[in-house]
Design an enzyme around this catalytic site. Structure first.
Site, short mmCIF file in Angstrom:
data_model
loop_
_atom_site.label_atom_id
_atom_site.label_comp_id
_atom_site.label_asym_id
_atom_site.label_seq_id
_atom_site.Cartn_x
_atom_site.Cartn_y
_atom_site.Cartn_z
N SER A 172 1.06 -1.25 0.10
CA SER A 172 -0.01 0.31 -0.13
C SER A 172 0.82 1.38 0.03
O SER A 172 2.12 1.26 0.81
CB SER A 172 -0.62 -0.13 1.33
OG SER A 172 -2.45 0.69 1.39
N CYS B 87 3.28 7.32 3.09
CA CYS B 87 4.57 8.78 2.88
C CYS B 87 5.54 8.06 3.73
O CYS B 87 5.54 7.82 4.97
CB CYS B 87 3.40 9.44 3.99
SG CYS B 87 1.96 10.28 2.71
N ALA C 142 2.54 8.69 -1.88
CA ALA C 142 1.35 9.24 -1.94
C ALA C 142 2.85 10.76 -2.27
O ALA C 142 3.45 11.33 -1.99
CB ALA C 142 0.38 10.48 -1.09
N GLN D 261 1.41 6.79 -6.96
CA GLN D 261 0.57 7.07 -6.40
C GLN D 261 0.19 8.85 -6.34
O GLN D 261 0.93 9.28 -5.70
CB GLN D 261 0.38 7.12 -4.37
CG GLN D 261 -1.41 7.91 -4.50
CD GLN D 261 -1.64 7.64 -2.83
OE1 GLN D 261 -0.89 7.95 -2.17
NE2 GLN D 261 -2.94 6.87 -2.96
N TYR E 82 -7.75 13.97 0.70
CA TYR E 82 -6.89 14.80 -0.17
C TYR E 82 -8.20 15.56 -1.72
O TYR E 82 -9.21 14.96 -1.45
CB TYR E 82 -6.14 14.55 -0.40
CG TYR E 82 -4.77 14.21 0.82
CD1 TYR E 82 -4.37 14.85 1.84
CD2 TYR E 82 -4.64 12.79 0.93
CE1 TYR E 82 -3.81 14.25 2.44
CE2 TYR E 82 -4.26 11.92 2.56
CZ TYR E 82 -3.77 13.49 2.84
OH TYR E 82 -2.78 12.77 4.60
N ARG F 139 -7.54 5.58 -6.34
CA ARG F 139 -7.65 4.97 -4.83
C ARG F 139 -9.07 6.12 -4.29
O ARG F 139 -8.93 7.17 -4.84
CB ARG F 139 -6.43 4.67 -3.78
CG ARG F 139 -7.13 5.06 -2.00
CD ARG F 139 -5.85 5.15 -0.92
NE ARG F 139 -5.24 3.46 -1.50
CZ ARG F 139 -4.74 2.46 -0.12
NH1 ARG F 139 -4.35 3.93 1.17
NH2 ARG F 139 -4.18 1.56 -0.65
N LEU G 216 -5.81 -3.01 8.26
CA LEU G 216 -6.21 -4.43 8.82
C LEU G 216 -5.96 -5.63 8.29
O LEU G 216 -6.50 -6.30 8.40
CB LEU G 216 -6.77 -3.77 10.07
CG LEU G 216 -6.20 -2.99 10.97
CD1 LEU G 216 -7.57 -2.58 11.70
CD2 LEU G 216 -5.25 -3.18 11.49
N GLY H 36 -0.27 -1.87 4.46
CA GLY H 36 0.15 -1.38 4.71
C GLY H 36 1.35 -0.68 5.95
O GLY H 36 2.39 -1.67 6.27
C1 FMN Z 1 3.05 5.39 7.65
C2 FMN Z 1 1.76 5.40 6.51
C3 FMN Z 1 1.73 5.98 5.82
C4 FMN Z 1 0.84 6.56 4.92
N1 FMN Z 1 0.68 7.04 3.69
C5 FMN Z 1 0.26 6.68 3.30
C6 FMN Z 1 -0.41 7.10 1.28
O1 FMN Z 1 0.71 8.10 0.54
N2 FMN Z 1 -1.33 7.49 0.73
C7 FMN Z 1 -2.11 6.74 0.98
O2 FMN Z 1 -3.82 6.87 0.12
N3 FMN Z 1 -2.39 5.72 1.52
C8 FMN Z 1 -1.45 5.92 3.19
N4 FMN Z 1 -1.30 5.05 4.01
C9 FMN Z 1 -3.16 4.36 4.17
C10 FMN Z 1 -2.32 3.03 3.53
O3 FMN Z 1 -1.67 2.85 2.46
C11 FMN Z 1 -3.61 2.03 4.52
O4 FMN Z 1 -4.58 2.07 3.58
C12 FMN Z 1 -3.78 1.80 5.23
O5 FMN Z 1 -2.64 2.00 6.45
C13 FMN Z 1 -4.11 0.86 6.13
O6 FMN Z 1 -3.89 0.00 5.83
P1 FMN Z 1 -2.79 -1.23 6.58
O7 FMN Z 1 -3.92 -1.47 8.28
O8 FMN Z 1 -2.40 -2.71 6.23
O9 FMN Z 1 -1.55 -0.33 7.46
C14 FMN Z 1 -0.10 5.81 4.72
C15 FMN Z 1 0.18 4.84 6.25
C16 FMN Z 1 0.91 4.60 7.37
C17 FMN Z 1 1.23 3.76 7.98
#
Ligand code: FMN
Length: 355
Positions: free
Chosen positions: A22, A25, A57, A99, A180, A228, A299, A321
């Site tokens: 995923s 940032c 992003a 992205q 955003y 997305r 999750l 993520g």
């Molecule tokens: C450190 C961090 C940075 C993130 N940056 C972005 C991002 O740049 N673009 C985005 O769409 N989501 C971003 N997210 C959200 C993740 O892509 C993901 O949708 C979210 O963490 C839920 O998935 P997970 O439970 O597997 O972490 C970020 C999440 C984390 C933890």
């Protein structure tokens, strides 16, 4: 029968499996340039057995960055900085996506960990823009974009996509989630415009549709285009799953290949209960009702859980993520746990036999 490690072909681009990283940032760019941190971080992920890495992003213009430490792809020099990372991933059979983003009213912040939220001009900050002068909780009031500025932004998104493809990215994702800019436009909670980019569903979704159209026309036929979205604002008067299904149908017609289905980010105190797979039902609904491929995210941490989402056809791929930050080799371990033989980097082969 396991399907998590089956390949997935979109247009003529094949991801070797359905375990995808995923976008996340890293707040580690300098003046928008990716560098050493990204090389190591993305390199670790590229040797971890995944099918696709979606790079964080990335601002299509400098003012589109979220924090002053976020990357941008505003010109060729910024795009070129990604090339070594893309080449390395390709050597390991991993596809690379980017992205493309504009943070709108949530732009111009400091990196996490600073003692204040907004970056001043001296700290590299700028005036944030938005569909309407409505502030996100705790942020200053943004400046409303003019109609002409909106049209220029569409051009900026398309030009950024072309630069990304030129430097070797295999997949383009439009960031239209998490509160955003493009989400701000389609959500009635952030958009009170009275021109053609506001008002009803058609007006509020117009910018995203035009951005997707412009990118689709600008990039080669074989390059998949993802979007997305936040499938719901999680509040009664906000954007919802019915709207998302309608939007997905429109995006499918104009050549979007996959909807990456997230939620939230536009209402600071929305009542979200994040439990394992909590966003998967939204991905399943969009997949079934709009007839378009989806990615599920949120999750998803266990191999059996990820496998279940694919086998039950709730989504075509899973985006992980935080689990990938904790263990960039998640996919190698997951395949082992599920009893599926996949290639490991030859440098790691000995570790397979050492117990
Ligand atoms: C450190 C961090 C940075 C993130 N940056 C972005 C991002 O740049 N673009 C985005 O769409 N989501 C971003 N997210 C959200 C993740 O892509 C993901 O949708 C979210 O963490 C839920 O998935 P997970 O439970 O597997 O972490 C970020 C999440 C984390 C933890």
């Amino acid at each position: 029968m396991s399907h998590l490690f089956d390949p997935l072909t979109l247009r003529s681009t094949t991801m070797k499996n359905r375990v995808w990283v995923s976008p996340m940032c890293q707040y580690s760019a300098n003046d928008g340039f990716v560098g050493e941190w990204h090389q190591v971080h993305l390199g670790a992920l590229a040797t971890g057995g995944v099918g696709l890495i979606m790079v964080e992003a990335t601002g299509v213009v400098p003012e589109g960055r979220i924090t002053v430490g976020c990357p941008s792809i505003e010109d060729e020099a910024h795009a070129e900085a990604f090339r070594p990372m893309i080449d390395f991933a390709h050597e390991h059979g991993v596809k690379m996506g980017i992205q493309l983003a504009h943070a709108g009213r949530k732009a111009s912040t400091m990196r996490p960990g600073a003692d204040h939220l907004m970056a001043s001009k001296a700290e590299g900050g700028w005036q944030a823009v938005a569909p309407s002068p409505i502030a996100f909780h705790g942020y200053p009031e943004p400046r409303e974009l003019t109609n002409l500025e909106i049209k220029l932004l569409i051009r900026d998104f398309a030009a950024a996509a072309v630069r990304a493809v030129d430097v070797g990215f295999d997949v383009i994702e439009i960031h239209a989630a998490h509160g955003y800019l493009l989400h701000q436009f389609y959500s009635p909670l952030a958009n009170t415009r009275t021109d053609e980019y506001g008002g009803d569903f058609e007006g509020r979704t117009r910018l995203l549709v035009e951005v997707a159209q412009a990118i689709r026309e600008a990039i080669p036929e074989e390059v998949p285009l993802f979007v997305r979205i936040s499938a719901t604002d999680w509040v009664d008067d906000g954007w919802n799953i019915i709207d998302s299904i309608e939007l997905a149908k429109i995006l499918k017609v104009i050549g979007v290949d996959l909807i990456d289905v997230s939620t939230g980010g536009n209402v600071h105190d929305a009542p979200i209960e994040a439990t394992p797979s909590f966003q998967v039902p939204f991905a399943a609904a969009i997949r079934n009702e709009a007839g378009i491929a989806t990615g599920a995210v949120g999750l998803i941490t266990e191999p059996e859980q990820a496998e279940h989402i694919i086998v039950t056809e709730e989504a075509d791929a899973v985006f992980l993520g935080k689990a990938m930050l904790r263990n960039p080799r998640w996919a190698l371990s997951a395949a082992e746990k599920l009893g599926i033989k996949i290639d490991w980097p030859r440098q790691f082969e000995w570790s397979r036999t050492l117990r």
